[in-house]
Structures are given as C-alpha cells and as structure tokens.
Design a protein around this motif. Structure first.
Motif, PDB file in Angstrom:
ATOM      1  N   ASN A  55       0.828  -1.208   0.000  1.00 20.16           N
ATOM      2  CA  ASN A  55       0.000   0.000   0.000  1.00 20.16           C
ATOM      3  C   ASN A  55       0.863   1.259   0.000  1.00 20.16           C
ATOM      4  O   ASN A  55       0.477   2.287  -0.562  1.00 20.16           O
ATOM      5  N   ARG A  56       2.047   1.174   0.643  1.00 20.96           N
ATOM      6  CA  ARG A  56       2.930   2.338   0.691  1.00 20.96           C
ATOM      7  C   ARG A  56       3.746   2.493  -0.593  1.00 20.96           C
ATOM      8  O   ARG A  56       3.996   3.611  -1.044  1.00 20.96           O
ATOM      9  N   THR A  57       4.178   1.365  -1.151  1.00 22.01           N
ATOM     10  CA  THR A  57       5.082   1.423  -2.305  1.00 22.01           C
ATOM     11  C   THR A  57       4.356   1.409  -3.638  1.00 22.01           C
ATOM     12  O   THR A  57       4.930   1.776  -4.670  1.00 22.01           O
ATOM     13  N   GLY A  58       3.112   0.934  -3.653  1.00 18.47           N
ATOM     14  CA  GLY A  58       2.377   0.839  -4.908  1.00 18.47           C
ATOM     15  C   GLY A  58       2.623  -0.454  -5.654  1.00 18.47           C
ATOM     16  O   GLY A  58       2.058  -0.662  -6.737  1.00 18.47           O
ATOM     17  N   ASN A  59       3.474  -1.350  -5.127  1.00 22.61           N
ATOM     18  CA  ASN A  59       3.706  -2.652  -5.754  1.00 22.61           C
ATOM     19  C   ASN A  59       2.592  -3.616  -5.384  1.00 22.61           C
ATOM     20  O   ASN A  59       1.708  -3.314  -4.576  1.00 22.61           O
ATOM     21  N   ARG A  60       2.653  -4.811  -5.938  1.00 23.76           N
ATOM     22  CA  ARG A  60       1.669  -5.846  -5.641  1.00 23.76           C
ATOM     23  C   ARG A  60       2.326  -7.006  -4.896  1.00 23.76           C
ATOM     24  O   ARG A  60       3.543  -7.160  -4.893  1.00 23.76           O
ATOM     25  N   VAL A  61       1.496  -7.820  -4.259  1.00 23.54           N
ATOM     26  CA  VAL A  61       1.935  -9.035  -3.576  1.00 23.54           C
ATOM     27  C   VAL A  61       1.337 -10.222  -4.313  1.00 23.54           C
ATOM     28  O   VAL A  61       0.138 -10.222  -4.635  1.00 23.54           O
ATOM     29  N   ALA A  62       2.161 -11.225  -4.597  1.00 26.37           N
ATOM     30  CA  ALA A  62       1.679 -12.415  -5.306  1.00 26.37           C
ATOM     31  C   ALA A  62       1.622 -13.597  -4.353  1.00 26.37           C
ATOM     32  O   ALA A  62       2.521 -13.794  -3.526  1.00 26.37           O
ATOM     33  N   ALA A  63       0.550 -14.374  -4.456  1.00 22.45           N
ATOM     34  CA  ALA A  63       0.400 -15.605  -3.683  1.00 22.45           C
ATOM     35  C   ALA A  63       0.270 -16.769  -4.652  1.00 22.45           C
ATOM     36  O   ALA A  63      -0.633 -16.789  -5.489  1.00 22.45           O
ATOM     37  N   LEU A  64       1.194 -17.736  -4.555  1.00 25.18           N
ATOM     38  CA  LEU A  64       1.157 -18.942  -5.387  1.00 25.18           C
ATOM     39  C   LEU A  64       0.685 -20.097  -4.521  1.00 25.18           C
ATOM     40  O   LEU A  64       1.331 -20.456  -3.529  1.00 25.18           O
ATOM     41  N   PHE A  65      -0.457 -20.672  -4.869  1.00 21.49           N
ATOM     42  CA  PHE A  65      -1.045 -21.791  -4.143  1.00 21.49           C
ATOM     43  C   PHE A  65      -0.632 -23.077  -4.871  1.00 21.49           C
ATOM     44  O   PHE A  65      -1.057 -23.323  -5.990  1.00 21.49           O
ATOM     45  N   VAL A  66       0.248 -23.879  -4.243  1.00 15.03           N
ATOM     46  CA  VAL A  66       0.811 -25.082  -4.876  1.00 15.03           C
ATOM     47  C   VAL A  66       0.173 -26.313  -4.243  1.00 15.03           C
ATOM     48  O   VAL A  66       0.214 -26.485  -3.024  1.00 15.03           O
ATOM     49  N   ASP A  67      -0.398 -27.181  -5.075  1.00 15.34           N
ATOM     50  CA  ASP A  67      -1.057 -28.393  -4.588  1.00 15.34           C
ATOM     51  C   ASP A  67      -0.557 -29.586  -5.404  1.00 15.34           C
ATOM     52  O   ASP A  67      -0.559 -29.554  -6.642  1.00 15.34           O
ATOM     53  N   LEU A  68      -0.113 -30.630  -4.699  1.00 15.40           N
ATOM     54  CA  LEU A  68       0.364 -31.836  -5.385  1.00 15.40           C
ATOM     55  C   LEU A  68      -0.805 -32.556  -6.046  1.00 15.40           C
ATOM     56  O   LEU A  68      -1.861 -32.747  -5.419  1.00 15.40           O
ATOM     57  N   ASP A  69      -0.624 -32.990  -7.277  1.00 11.20           N
ATOM     58  CA  ASP A  69      -1.679 -33.705  -8.004  1.00 11.20           C
ATOM     59  C   ASP A  69      -1.712 -35.166  -7.567  1.00 11.20           C
ATOM     60  O   ASP A  69      -0.673 -35.832  -7.472  1.00 11.20           O
ATOM     61  N   ASP A  70      -2.938 -35.645  -7.322  1.00  9.49           N
ATOM     62  CA  ASP A  70      -3.176 -37.068  -7.000  1.00  9.49           C
ATOM     63  C   ASP A  70      -2.387 -37.531  -5.775  1.00  9.49           C
ATOM     64  O   ASP A  70      -2.022 -38.701  -5.653  1.00  9.49           O
ATOM     65  N   PHE A  71      -2.111 -36.638  -4.841  1.00 10.33           N
ATOM     66  CA  PHE A  71      -1.358 -37.019  -3.643  1.00 10.33           C
ATOM     67  C   PHE A  71      -2.165 -37.974  -2.764  1.00 10.33           C
ATOM     68  O   PHE A  71      -1.602 -38.813  -2.066  1.00 10.33           O
ATOM     69  N   ARG A  72      -3.462 -37.857  -2.847  1.00  9.33           N
ATOM     70  CA  ARG A  72      -4.308 -38.750  -2.047  1.00  9.33           C
ATOM     71  C   ARG A  72      -4.062 -40.207  -2.412  1.00  9.33           C
ATOM     72  O   ARG A  72      -4.088 -41.090  -1.555  1.00  9.33           O
ATOM     73  N   ASN A  73      -3.798 -40.461  -3.676  1.00 13.87           N
ATOM     74  CA  ASN A  73      -3.537 -41.844  -4.100  1.00 13.87           C
ATOM     75  C   ASN A  73      -2.262 -42.389  -3.452  1.00 13.87           C
ATOM     76  O   ASN A  73      -2.162 -43.580  -3.147  1.00 13.87           O
TER      77      ASN A  73
END
Length: 707
Positions: free
Chosen positions: A428-446
């Motif tokens: 908010n002070r600098t005018g830049n953005r924040v990125a959030a990467l949500f990483v989920d393993l595929d088929d980990f339940r198996n």
C-alpha cells in the motif's frame, strides 16, 4: 546460662535482623552491629527502646562498652574467632545502662563476622532480674525479721503467702524430695490445677514426661548450696493435659527446721513462638528458591540469600556493600528505573519483568518484586526475584509451534496470514503488488492410500526442501496443511515474475521422489492471485489463489492458472447449487424420466432406461450435466441414488399393476461411488423387496457421462 538458653539465643545471625524481625511482627528483639573497634554501626528500634533512646543518633559511632556495666565484655567479643555462619557465637547475660542512668539485664548472642564487625541480638530480661532482686531482698528481709522468732515458717507463712501471690509467675515451694508444700494462685491458673491437685503432690506431676527428670536432684542440690539455678522445662496442665514451655528459676529457702526449694516458673509459650517464627523466616530466607536481597534506603545491599548467588553468580561477600546496579543490563533506559523508584516511593511496592545481568555477563529475564519496609530508623527494601529464562524459552517454543508446521518446519497458515498482512501494508505504501502462489500436489491422495501416510509425510518434507531454494530472503514459503503449499512474493512489479516462479516449481517436479527404495512421480497444480487485484485482505487473496489452483487442475493438472473473477462466480454458483440440491432431495424434486428401448425390426418397446432429472419447485429443469458432477464431487450422489432407485421401483410397481410394463427390463445408471459403498447390494435388495418387484428385470450400469 543453660544449654537451652544458649541454643535459643543463638538461633539467627542474619545480616539484617531488623528487617526479618519487622516481617514477623516486631518481636521485640534488639539487634546491633559493631565495627571492628566495638563502635555502634547500626541498631534496631527494639534496641533503642531497650536502652531508652528515641533515635539512633546519640549512640551511632559510640563504643558499646560505655553502655555496659562490664566494659571488658566487648573486648572478649572482639577477640572471638570470625565465623560466617555464627558457629562461634558468644552467648550470655549482661547488665547495661539506659539513657536515664538506670540499669537493665539482657541475654545476648554476639557473632564476629569475617571482616571484623560484630552482629548481635539482645533479649531484655530486666523485669525478671528486678523480680529476682525484689524476691531476694524480700526473702532476706523476712529471714532477718523471722530468724530466731519463727519456729515453723510453714505454720506462720503469711509473709511468704503475700510474696507468692504478688508475683506474676507460677511458684512452687517443695522439699528436697519434690513433695509440694505450697503454691500460689498463678500456679493453679497456669497449670489448670485445683488445691486438691497440689496437696502433698509430687512436683513431677506437673511436668512433661519428655523432661530429663533425672536431672532434678542435681538442680535442687545446687539451689540448696546457694546457687540460683535457671533452666528450660516443659510443664503439663492438669485440666486438658496440654504441655507448654516454661523457664524455671530455683532458689533455696532457709527454714528453722530445714531448707525448702522455691521454684518460679514463667510461661515461655509466646516467646518460643516468636523464636520459632523468627527461625522459620530465617529458614525461608536461606532456602527460598527465589533470590532475596535486603538493602538500606540508599540501595546498599545488606543481605542476600543463597538463591541470589545461584541465580546471579555473585557470592554474598561480593554483593554485600554493593548497589543492585551491579546486576543492571542495558535492556532498560533511565526512564524505566525512574518509574520503578517513583512507584516505590508512591505505593511502597513495585513488581514487573526486568532484564538483569549475571556475573558471567549473561543477560537474563526475571520477575522482580520490591517492597519498602518502613521502620523507626531508615527504611529497608526487600527485593524478591526469580529467573524466568525457562518460561521465556517455553513461550518462544509455543509461539514457534503456533506459527510453524510441525512436519516440515515451514510457516503455517497463521504465519502466512500475518506475513501477507505485513506485505500488503508495504504494498500500500510502495504501490507494488503481492503475489500468492497456491501449490497443490496432483493425485497425492492416491499416494497416501496406496503407500501409507508415513511415505506421504516423507514426500511432503522433500517437497518443502525442493521449494525452499526457489524462495528469496524477503519472500515466504509455507505449508497450509495436507499437500498444500503457499509461496508469497512480497513485492511484485511484473506479473511474469510469479508465472516464471510457477514454471520453476513445475520444473522441479520432473525429478521423481525417492522414498524407501521407490520412485514416485508427482506433478503440481499452481494457482496465482495478487493483492490488491484479487482480494482486499489476506483471506480473500488466499481464497483466490486456491480457486485458481482448482482451475489449473480442471485444465489437466501439472500447470498453473491465474485467478479471474469468473472463477469466484463459478464457485459461488456451485455452493448455491449444492444447497439447492440438498433442499431439493428433502422436497423430492428429483424424478425419473424413462427413455424407451425399441426393437427396430418389430417396432416394439423392449425396455426402458430410467434417467434422473431435477425439476425445481417452479417447474424449471436443471441440466444433469450441471448437478450430477457436483453430486459426485460432494458425495451427495450416494443418498441421491438411493432415493432415485426407490422412486423408480415404486413407479415400476404401479405400471405393472396397470399392465403397462409387463416383461420390460428397466436400466438404472449407478455412480462408481455407489458401487464403492459396502452396503450397496443390501440396500438395493431391500428396495426391490419393499416394492414387490422381481430382481431380474432390472439392470444397473455405470454411466460414461451425465444423461
């Protein structure tokens, strides 16, 4: 002075007995400190009252020998060997001169400490001495008057009776065999006895069996030789059997027909209690786990306990005479200490957390409580503190556990939320953005289902190790739970930064996970969302990244997806649809539609396929392609299928009753999740039996797509 008097008089040689006596209620024990030349350095209020002074000024710096009848007594004290624990203390009785020139008697205990100064206690026994002198004078006068004129003192004992009744101590008169001849009223009161109890009774009847009775003949013999014999004893009441401590003084009474023993007994219950309390508080001081310091009004340390040494590392010798500033750390400014002393002056007490420094230089936290003890002389301050280092370590450990994943050691959801809030504030002070990467393993339940959760945990730990090198110092890698990880980029100027990082994550997934001799290939789906574009607060940003990750899985997994507002609308619609489905099942809005099977050669209907349709209360039909996948995903397909099967069976029974479906086979679509239910077949049989239909005409098949 007897052995018991010596033991009681030498109980305590603490450096600041005034403070301890004050703590137990001002027991009236005089305390004095002399320098190596016998001059008075310090006295307490009880000492001043004993010597008749209103303030210490006239006696401080003055040789104590000037105030004693025996001036050489102080020299004998100065000549004793020093002892830190008062093992070599001198005890005895002395006469002293008061400010008004009168004299008094006192029992003393004096200890020479290392360094040459003397510390001592005085117990005023002037009243007893005066009573003894009066008694001796009265007896001498009576003996002089009655000598040669009284044939039998017991027959004409009016003068003795007057003497006995005018003393506040219990008095026994007995012969050399211990047979009681006379007592006073105070004796009857003190011992709970009656005149019949004492008539011709043996004196031992009023003594505890714990006394060394065998010593009595020796005491009597010494008294008959003219000595005044004093010793501690234990008396016993006749009414309730209660035992109590007394001090006994024996003298001989010369009679015309022989000698008798006059025994004065003074109840020492209160004095013993005071000594026991003083001894108890001395033991508390010595054995307390908390460090204790006693200082004068200027802050000079007068006394410390062993716990002080254990905590700070300073011995008593190193601390005495010093100021508590030797413990001061650099964690607090002058304002902190100024506030502490202002509270002491204003309220007489201060407590709080403070950082101090040990002798080794180590800084440590402690909880400190300081109390002001007012006195007739200067005030004293007692500080009690305990080391809270371990408690602080536990607090840090609890805080770490609350903010970190126990399996991987990465920050957890709570920590991610806090860091996202900080990053958002900077953005908010600098005018830049924040990125959030949500990483989920595929088929980990198996993996968990096939190989077990232990193998799954090892994969998650390895996943954390692979992702850590991809995150720079100002960014955050966290595990939210299960197989979900989040990467926060604190300052993003270009959207390509997050996309490039997602590609690097996917690249690191190409290598197999080697666990327990097995190679396991996994991919990851990644969702990307930005603050403030995709959410006004941390929760919204994480939710948007999660939705984008779900979209990546729908696109075939092993890829990444950016968040769009349409994703959120689609999720909200699915949530509303799920709620409508549950309510529709309760209202029986799901009904079967029948698709006939026609023999093209004959044109006859040979069977039907029952298809589930959802007709809302307003008559609108919902496409199966919309609600069946959602039912599969949420598990509603199982109760919905049971309800649908029952509806089909009921309608078939009605059609057969009308002769409309004779010989027709009916097919029903069944979800794979229904087949996985262990009670699928029993439920189906129960449905057919309840409807009265035979089992053979019905067929079940798993559909390839909603229809």
């Amino acid at each position: 002075m007897t052995r018991e008097q010596e033991r009681l008089a030498g109980q305590s040689c603490l450096l600041d007995m005034e403070s301890l006596v004050h703590l137990v209620g001002q027991a009236g024990i005089g305390v004095f400190v002399l320098d190596a030349r016998g001059r008075v350095l310090q006295v307490n209020a009880a000492w001043l009252a004993m010597f008749g002074y209103a303030e210490p000024g006239p006696v401080l710096g003055r040789p104590l020998a000037e105030l004693l009848e025996d001036a050489a007594l102080v020299d004998s004290w100065l000549g004793q060997e020093p002892s830190a624990g008062c093992e070599l203390a001198h005890v005895g009785e002395l006469r002293f001169r008061r400010a008004d020139a009168s004299t008094g008697h006192a029992l003393y205990t004096v200890c020479r400490k290392p360094g040459g100064r003397l510390e001592g206690l005085l117990v005023d026994v002037s009243a007893r001495a005066r009573a003894e002198e009066r008694l001796r004078a009265e007896v001498a006068r009576r003996e002089s008057e009655l000598e040669g004129a009284a044939r039998d003192l017991l027959r004409y004992k009016g003068g003795l009776r007057t003497l006995l009744e005018n003393t506040r101590e219990a008095v026994f008169v007995h012969d050399t065999d211990g047979r009681i001849v006379d007592v006073n009223d105070e004796m009857l009161r003190m011992y709970g006895a009656t005149a019949d109890d004492v008539r011709d009774a043996d004196v031992t009847r009023f003594m505890s069996e714990d006394n060394p009775i065998q010593d009595l003949p020796g005491f009597w013999a010494r008294a008959l030789r003219g000595e005044v014999v004093t010793f501690p004893w234990i008396g016993r009441r006749q009414d309730d059997g209660r035992e109590f401590p007394v001090e006994v003084v024996l003298r001989a009474i010369a009679m015309q027909e022989g000698q008798l023993v006059l025994a004065n007994a003074r109840d020492m219950t209160e004095a013993v209690k005071a000594r026991e309390q003083l001894e108890l508080f001395g033991k508390v001081f010595e054995n307390a786990l908390e460090g204790i310091t006693i200082t004068d009004a200027s802050g000079t340390i007068l006394s410390v306990n062993p716990a002080f040494t254990a905590i700070t590392g300073y011995s008593a010798e190193e601390a005495l005479g010093q100021n508590p500033r030797i413990l001061r750390s650099d964690r607090h400014d002058r304002g902190f200490y100024r506030g502490m002393w202002q509270a002491l002056i204003r309220r007489g007490r201060w407590e709080g957390e403070i950082w101090n420094r040990r002798k080794s230089g180590e800084v440590y936290p402690e909880w400190l409580s300081i109390s002001s003890i007012p006195g007739k002389g200067q005030a004293r301050y007692i500080a009690v503190f305990h080391d809270i280092t371990e408690m602080k370590n536990k607090e840090r450990q609890i805080l770490y556990q609350a903010n970190h994943d126990p399996l991987t050691g990465l920050p957890n959801r709570l920590a991610v939320r806090e860091r996202l809030e900080l990053a958002a504030a900077r953005a908010n002070r600098t005018g830049n953005r924040v990125a959030a990467l949500f990483v989920d393993l595929d088929d980990f339940r198996n993996v968990n289902d096939a190989l077990g959760h232990a193998v799954g945990d090892e994969i998650l730990v390895e996943m954390a190790r692979r992702l850590e090198p991809l995150v720079s110092g100002g960014d955050t890698l966290a595990r939210l739970g299960s197989d979900e990880f989040v990467i926060l980029l604190g300052s993003v100027g270009d959207e390509s930064e997050a996309a490039q990082l997602a590609e690097r994550v996917a690249k690191h997934m190409h290598r197999p996970f080697r666990v327990r001799g097995q190679e396991i290939f996994l991919s990851a789906s990644i969702g990307i969302a930005y603050y403030p574009d995709d959410g006004a607060d941390p929760d919204e940003v994480l939710k948007s990244a999660d939705l984008a990750m779900s979209r990546a899985k729908e696109l075939g997994k092993n890829t990444y997806s950016l968040y769009t507002p349409q994703m959120n609308e689609r999720v909200n619609r699915r949530i509303r649809l799920e709620g409508d489905m549950r309510r529709g099942m309760m209202r029986h809005e799901f009904e079967p539609f029948y698709q006939p099977k026609i023999d093209v050669r004959t044109g006859r209907v040979t069977g039907m396929e029952a298809l589930i349709r959802w007709r809302r209360a307003d008559g609108a039909l919902v496409s199966p392609g919309e609600f069946i996948p959602l039912a599969e995903e949420t598990g509603l397909i199982v109760p919905l299928g049971e309800q649908f099967n029952f509806s089909v069976a009921g309608q078939m029974r009605e059609m057969r009753a009308l002769g409309l479906a004779e010989g027709l086979a009916v097919s029903i679509n069944v979800s794979p999740r229904q087949f996985q239910q262990h009670n699928f077949v029993p439920l189906l049989r129960a449905t057919l039996e309840a409807s009265g239909l035979p089992r053979r005409p019905s067929r079940w098949k798993s559909p390839k797509r909603p229809s």
